[in-house]
Design a protein around this motif. Structure first.
Motif, PDB file in Angstrom:
ATOM      1  N   UNK A  51       0.815  -1.216   0.000  1.00 55.12           N
ATOM      2  CA  UNK A  51       0.000   0.000   0.000  1.00 55.12           C
ATOM      3  C   UNK A  51       0.849   1.266   0.000  1.00 55.12           C
ATOM      4  N   UNK A  52       2.133   1.146   0.261  1.00 53.19           N
ATOM      5  CA  UNK A  52       2.973   2.355   0.353  1.00 53.19           C
ATOM      6  C   UNK A  52       3.213   2.955  -1.037  1.00 53.19           C
ATOM      7  N   UNK A  53       3.350   4.268  -1.073  1.00 55.03           N
ATOM      8  CA  UNK A  53       3.893   4.908  -2.267  1.00 55.03           C
ATOM      9  C   UNK A  53       4.725   6.113  -1.832  1.00 55.03           C
ATOM     10  N   UNK A  54       5.246   6.846  -2.793  1.00 49.64           N
ATOM     11  CA  UNK A  54       6.136   7.951  -2.452  1.00 49.64           C
ATOM     12  C   UNK A  54       5.401   9.027  -1.656  1.00 49.64           C
ATOM     13  N   UNK A  56       2.953   8.639   0.469  1.00 50.96           N
ATOM     14  CA  UNK A  56       2.807   8.203   1.851  1.00 50.96           C
ATOM     15  C   UNK A  56       4.141   8.355   2.594  1.00 50.96           C
ATOM     16  N   UNK A  57       5.214   7.974   1.938  1.00 50.77           N
ATOM     17  CA  UNK A  57       6.524   8.081   2.570  1.00 50.77           C
ATOM     18  C   UNK A  57       6.866   9.520   2.910  1.00 50.77           C
ATOM     19  N   UNK A  58       6.612  10.420   1.973  1.00 45.19           N
ATOM     20  CA  UNK A  58       7.001  11.814   2.170  1.00 45.19           C
ATOM     21  C   UNK A  58       6.096  12.505   3.193  1.00 45.19           C
ATOM     22  N   UNK A  59       4.799  12.167   3.164  1.00 45.72           N
ATOM     23  CA  UNK A  59       3.892  12.815   4.113  1.00 45.72           C
ATOM     24  C   UNK A  59       4.253  12.390   5.543  1.00 45.72           C
ATOM     25  N   UNK A  60       4.798  11.174   5.667  1.00 49.67           N
ATOM     26  CA  UNK A  60       5.238  10.709   6.988  1.00 49.67           C
ATOM     27  C   UNK A  60       6.331  11.622   7.539  1.00 49.67           C
ATOM     28  N   UNK A 263       9.407   4.754  14.479  1.00 55.11           N
ATOM     29  CA  UNK A 263       8.312   3.772  14.520  1.00 55.11           C
ATOM     30  C   UNK A 263       7.869   3.435  13.099  1.00 55.11           C
ATOM     31  N   UNK A 264       7.715   4.459  12.274  1.00 56.57           N
ATOM     32  CA  UNK A 264       7.275   4.188  10.905  1.00 56.57           C
ATOM     33  C   UNK A 264       8.400   3.588  10.071  1.00 56.57           C
ATOM     34  N   UNK A 265       9.631   3.681  10.558  1.00 59.62           N
ATOM     35  CA  UNK A 265      10.745   3.034   9.856  1.00 59.62           C
ATOM     36  C   UNK A 265      11.099   3.693   8.544  1.00 59.62           C
ATOM     37  N   UNK A 266      10.667   4.936   8.365  1.00 54.71           N
ATOM     38  CA  UNK A 266      10.894   5.611   7.089  1.00 54.71           C
ATOM     39  C   UNK A 266      12.360   6.033   6.955  1.00 54.71           C
TER      40      UNK A 266
ATOM     41  N   UNK B 351       5.730   0.451   8.126  1.00 50.60           N
ATOM     42  CA  UNK B 351       4.997   0.782   9.344  1.00 50.60           C
ATOM     43  C   UNK B 351       4.234   2.101   9.244  1.00 50.60           C
ATOM     44  N   UNK B 428       8.303   1.351  -2.692  1.00 47.71           N
ATOM     45  CA  UNK B 428       7.475   2.565  -2.697  1.00 47.71           C
ATOM     46  C   UNK B 428       7.609   3.325  -4.015  1.00 47.71           C
TER      47      UNK B 428
END
Lengths: 391, 449
Positions: A51-54, A56-60, A263-266, B351, B428
């Motif tokens: 479900x991840x995309x760029x 989602x990663x960046x907004x994190x 926690x999110x491991x980003x 996560x 990603x």
């Protein structure tokens, strides 16, 4: 939802090839994919995808920055009212800072995104989300009194030279946000350091007598170690009630962001940990040498002053410009920590050692990775040779 | 018999696991697809309308003419489907009611020489079941592999249980292993799951080295096992196959026939009451799925598993090496602000979603890409699902940039698409890892062979 979707579908043909606005395709696509996850299905390889995309990663990362940003706004107001000797309530303080910081955030996003959109369109690529983070980082690592035109100029320079000429997000060598800061630091040194840039006084106000405007880091490097502890308590420094770049002052707010990121491991905990370890180690070494007052700053106090914590959590961990091998991350991080403290202590001409340490290690990260990967390659070559010998 | 622990990897839990019931089916439509064999250029040996038996060669490989691919069943060749530039896509066969087999000599492989075994495998077309690394092509003639690897368990999502397939086939399986043992200069590695449910057929196998593996997917991938046991160096060749192909080899020597009966796991969230079915290799999807009720909506029909399988469609046919069928929902729909939502029904390795807090929950996942293609940005996570001693991102970048020296140095000879499938799943940046790796492998093969 149906209504918005129908509207988007209705105007979509105009932006596709042959449409009236096809020169704006990337921009349209940027907005469309912001609103709707596209209906693209897998064509090759795995039939299902994570479900991840760029986005989602960046907004994190953006979410992780919010505590430091909000505190930074509050602190701008707090320092202002402290300097003019006025007492203001919480909301008044925050609102002052909010209005002071907001324009720089807007200008950085507008300038940066315009350039991003332009290049995406030129390449007919989708718009990459990397600037969502960069655009927020730039105002957060600058002193509050940097004029807006300088922010615009630095952002344009950073996005263009730091990123687009290498091919855009993912291809750049050095962190664009830090490049923006470095650009201003070397092009307009007077606006970036000294005692007049960190606290906004405002045209209609005057600072009270005895107001210095210096940051703890600045004081330390002027050998005013005593002044640090006279002016600010340790809790001020931990909580962030000290002058400094907008987002960097509060250790607690940065820690909140760091916890969220871990926690999110980003981002990589290895980089964060080894920066603190490297910085602490170097601080201890200087404590032992103890040749002057600066060397005697307790090792852990380096974490609280200047951009150490902010750099370690948000800047050095940029996955594109950091080392990308797991072993390399330890080396990269430790060297940043060591170099930062080294520069702070040994070279007072450049007080913000963190920025320079990270930029320097950004440049060396590919070399570190190269060496780490080479050891894997050598192992493979040796294995092949051993087999040949046996035969 | 040491146990090898795999710590890196990922088990994706999906809905639709097949129940342990095998339903025999008698499909009438079959097809063999040359695209199932990498780098094989088919030259036809039969024409539409011709009668064939099970084991009659349908086509041979242009580059190595002795490599034949045979008909799975007896019947009539109905069609040869061609695509662009007259490339052969499918050779379709209508099966007889009663399968008529080509007869081959019954021989005890233990008493045979290597040449005789090779000759029998080639003549019968069974050779096409042997695959090699590097490149994942049908085993090259005139090369002796340094070892042969048989993975007897599959860890991919909803994968079939191989214990079912060899049930009560001790003699046939052993005969297959005996034949294989003659073909390599090294060992035949029989790789088993380190669990209580391992068939005695596997455990009592002789003439092989038994290895136990433990851990999440891709512990069952032969690529992982090769890397841990005896990695492929430049210039070396290993062969690999699965238990069902060992059975075919065993049947060839023990009973003198080309028996490619297969047990398929029919799985996936859109299959109601999924079960195993028994049919022959290459059966039509429609007939394999005939006993099942499927959910409504737009569906994707996959031959193989959801990570590496082929989208063949309901009118397609099961792949040559496949023993799993999956039906999952298509995902060509828009999702308002989906990337910002909590998305409790979606699965993520990362996560930033909450699915990592419920590791035992099963998911119904569709085929949406869940994002757009980007450059490599995030790193450090691919390695967590990639247990081979290789730097996956660096290898991929070498493959994408067609850097032959680096591909070789970074270990491309050791990998195939299935090994990077999990990297592709969690990516990603939505990079097509498997397709890019295959391009790299094809380039290497052209340069090296």
């Amino acid at each position: 939802m149906k209504g918005i979707r129908n509207f988007v579908d209705k105007i979509k043909p105009n932006f596709e090839k042959g449409g009236k606005f096809s020169f704006l395709w990337s921009v349209f696509d940027g907005f469309e994919t912001f609103l709707f996850v596209p209906n693209t299905v897998t064509k090759s390889g795995c039939h299902i995808r994570d479900a991840i995309d760029m986005k989602r990663g960046m907004i994190t990362v953006v979410i992780a920055l919010i505590p430091a940003l909000l505190f930074g706004m509050y602190n701008v107001g707090y320092q202002h009212f402290l300097a003019i000797g006025e007492i203001a309530d919480f909301w008044k303080t925050f609102f002052y800072g909010f209005l002071a910081v907001l324009p720089s955030v807007i200008i950085s996003y507008v300038v940066g995104l315009t350039i991003e959109f332009y290049f995406a369109q030129k390449r007919r690529h989708e718009i990459s989300e990397g600037f969502l983070v960069t655009g927020l980082l730039i105002p957060m690592i600058l002193p509050i009194n940097v004029p807006l035109w300088m922010i615009a100029l630095a952002t344009a320079f950073a996005v263009f030279v730091g990123k687009e000429i290498f091919g855009g997000t993912g291809m750049n060598i050095i962190n664009p946000a830090l490049l923006a800061r470095a650009f201003l630091f070397f092009a307009y040194p007077l606006k970036m350091s000294g005692d007049d840039v960190w606290v906004r006084i405002g045209k209609h106000h005057q600072a009270i007598d005895g107001f210095s405007g210096a940051t703890p880091l600045g004081e330390a490097l002027n050998d005013n170690i005593a002044a640090i502890h006279d002016t600010w308590s340790i809790s001020d420094m931990v909580l962030g009630f000290i002058p400094g770049s907008v987002g960097e002052t509060s250790f607690v707010a940065i820690l909140l962001g760091a916890i969220f990121l871990l926690i999110t491991g980003i981002v990589s905990w290895k980089i964060m940990l080894s920066i603190f370890a490297g910085g602490y180690l170097m601080g201890l070494i200087f404590n032992l040498v103890g040749a002057n007052d600066v060397m005697l700053i307790p090792a852990w106090e380096h974490f609280l002053i200047g951009g150490f914590a902010f750099g370690a959590v948000f800047m050095a961990t940029d996955p594109v410009t950091s080392a990308q091998t797991e072993t390399g991350k330890y080396i990269y991080g430790a060297l940043i920590g060591i170099l930062c403290v080294l520069m702070r202590v040994i070279n007072p001409a450049y007080p913000e050692g963190m920025m320079l340490a990270i930029l320097l290690m950004n440049v060396f990260a590919p070399l570190i990775d190269y060496l780490v990967v080479q050891s894997n390659i050598r192992k493979r070559v040796k294995r092949a040779k051993d087999v040949m010998v046996k035969i | 018999m040491a146990e090898i622990k795999i710590t890196k990897g990922l088990d994706i839990r999906l809905e639709g696991k097949a129940e342990y019931v095998v339903k025999p089916l008698f499909p009438t439509k079959y097809a063999i697809k040359p695209s199932d064999f990498h780098a094989l250029i088919p030259r036809m040996l039969v024409e539409p309308g011709e009668k064939v038996k099970a084991g009659t060669p349908l086509f041979y490989n242009k580059d190595q003419e002795q490599i034949l691919v045979a008909s799975p069943v007896s019947g009539i060749v109905t069609d040869i489907i061609r695509g662009d530039k007259r490339r052969i896509l499918e050779v379709r066969i209508d099966a007889d009611q009663e399968i008529d087999y080509e007869t081959f000599e019954k021989r005890d492989p233990i008493a045979l020489k290597r040449e005789d075994i090779v000759a029998q495998l080639l003549k019968s077309g069974v050779w096409s079941m042997l695959r090699q690394r590097p490149y994942g092509t049908v085993a090259c003639l005139n090369r002796t592999p340094k070892a042969i690897f048989i993975s007897c368990f599959d860890t991919a999502p909803l994968a079939p249980d191989f214990n079912l397939m060899v049930h009560r086939q001790d003699d046939v399986f052993q005969a297959g292993l005996d034949a294989l043992a003659k073909l390599t200069s090294g060992k035949v590695h029989l790789n088993l799951a380190s669990s209580v449910n391992v068939s005695q057929v596997f455990l009592k196998s002789k003439n092989v080295q038994i290895n136990f593996f433990k851990g999440p997917h891709p512990a069952g991938n032969v690529g992982t096992q090769i890397n841990k046991l005896n990695p492929v160096n430049k210039g070396e060749i290993v062969w690999y196959l699965r238990p069902q192909e060992v059975l075919t080899i065993g049947n060839l020597f023990l009973n003198g026939k080309y028996d490619v009966s297969r047990i398929f796991a029919v799985t996936g969230s859109e299959v109601q009451q999924p079960k195993y079915v028994k049919a022959f290799l290459g059966a039509s999807m429609k007939e394999l799925l005939e006993p099942f009720t499927l959910n409504s909506g737009e569906l994707r029909y996959i031959s193989g598993n959801v990570l590496t399988g082929t989208n063949v469609g309901i009118d397609g046919y099961a792949g040559f090496y496949d023993n799993q069928i999956m039906v999952i929902p298509e995902g060509d729909h828009y999702e308002l602000l989906g990337w910002m939502m909590p998305r409790f029904k979606k699965y993520s390795f990362w996560h930033t979603y909450l699915s990592w807090l419920t590791p035992n929950k099963s998911y119904r996942l569709d085929t949406n890409l869940n994002g757009g293609k980007r450059a490599f940005v995030f790193n450090g996570d691919y390695e967590k699902v990639f247990p081979l001693d290789i730097y996956p991102v660096q290898l991929m970048k070498a493959a994408i940039t067609q850097d032959i020296d680096n591909m070789e140095a970074l270990g491309i000879y050791e990998v195939e698409e299935e090994d990077v499938a999990l990297c592709e799943f969690i990516c990603p940046s939505k990079i097509a890892w498997q397709a890019e790796l295959r391009k790299g492998l094809d380039l290497m093969r052209q340069e090296m062979e």
